[in-house]
Design an enzyme around this catalytic site. Structure first.
Site, short mmCIF file in Angstrom:
data_model
loop_
_atom_site.label_atom_id
_atom_site.label_comp_id
_atom_site.label_asym_id
_atom_site.label_seq_id
_atom_site.Cartn_x
_atom_site.Cartn_y
_atom_site.Cartn_z
N GLY A 15 9.88 -3.05 -4.27
CA GLY A 15 9.62 -1.77 -4.50
C GLY A 15 10.58 -0.65 -4.27
N TYR A 151 -4.38 5.65 7.17
CA TYR A 151 -2.99 5.54 6.65
C TYR A 151 -2.43 7.03 6.42
CZ TYR A 151 0.19 5.33 2.78
OH TYR A 151 1.37 5.73 1.91
#
Length: 253
Positions: A15, A151
């Protein structure tokens, strides 16, 4: 000939981290590439032979972070750029249905690991009177959305931590930047979060999201600016996304 600069990139096996590592090598850096997956790091090391120092390191393990930094070879110790990229989201359940272990893992990785590593690196930067610390935050730290809960809270912490870090470093030449992307495709983020490859694909259906290359390009630009210029924070979204409710426009075919 100018001495080759050294960067440390966490979460470098895939990523954003992988693309950032490759871009920094192209920009002339040597990169300490850390991640949990040894085989992925070894593959990256083969591709970038001689330009990276691969290290297995779990950002959720503070003792391992300390051991890695304290045992770096002498020629890799003077870190000029730290990219706090490693992080994760787990699940989208509302608070009544959450998994506490998932919350704990996000906090340990996204917050505790990040601040421990930053503190370990920053003393050397201050001694050498140069350095740049960058963290990958998220628009989730600014704009709430259903299922974002912890998150989003970890990314809000990163935003505020980086702003306070910049304030603490006032009067020094150390630069501090928080990068806050929105919808990004082509990474493992949604697969890790949803644990379902088909559902992960649906997140990006009908969109033209940001890419890991876009993030790497942005970091390259930021650290390449003159040393008196500090980008405090930069919020990035694809054209198909807007901050109003973090809405995403989808093509209907």
């Amino acid at each position: 000939m100018a001495e080759q600069k050294i960067a440390l990139v966490t979460g470098a096996s895939a990523g954003f981290g992988r693309e950032i590592t490759c871009r920094l090598v192209r920009d002339g850096y040597k990169v300490i590439a850390t991640a949990r997956r040894k085989e992925k790091l070894e593959q990256l090391a083969q591709e970038l032979f001689g330009n990276i120092y691969p290290v297995v390191m779990d950002m959720a393990d503070t003792k391992e972070i300390e051991r890695v930094i304290q045992t770096l070879p002498t020629e890799w110790q003077d870190i000029d750029v730290l990219v706090n990229n490693a992080g994760l989201a787990l699940g989208i359940d509302p608070i009544p249905n959450i998994s506490l272990p998932d919350w704990d893992q996000m906090i340990q990785t996204n917050v505790i690991g990040l601040i421990h590593l930053t503190q370990l690196i920053i003393s050397g930067m201050l001694k050498r009177k140069k350095g740049h610390i960058l963290s990958l935050g998220s628009i989730a730290g600014t704009y709430p959305y259903p299922g974002g809960n912890v998150y989003g809270a970890t990314k809000a912490f990163v935003t505020q931590f980086m702003l306070n870090l910049k304030t603490d470093l006032l009067g020094t030449p150390i630069r501090v930047t928080n990068i806050e992307p929105g919808l990004c495709g082509g990474t493992e983020f949604s697969e890790v979060r949803l644990q379902d490859s088909q559902k992960a694909k649906e997140v990006y259906k009908g969109t033209n999201p940001l890419t890991a290359e876009d993030i790497a390009e942005t970091i390259s630009w930021i650290i390449g600016l003159p040393p008196h210029v500090n980008i405090n924070r930069i919020e990035m979204m694809p054209v198909c996304q807007a901050p109003a409710g973090v809405a995403v426009a989808r093509e209907i075919k």
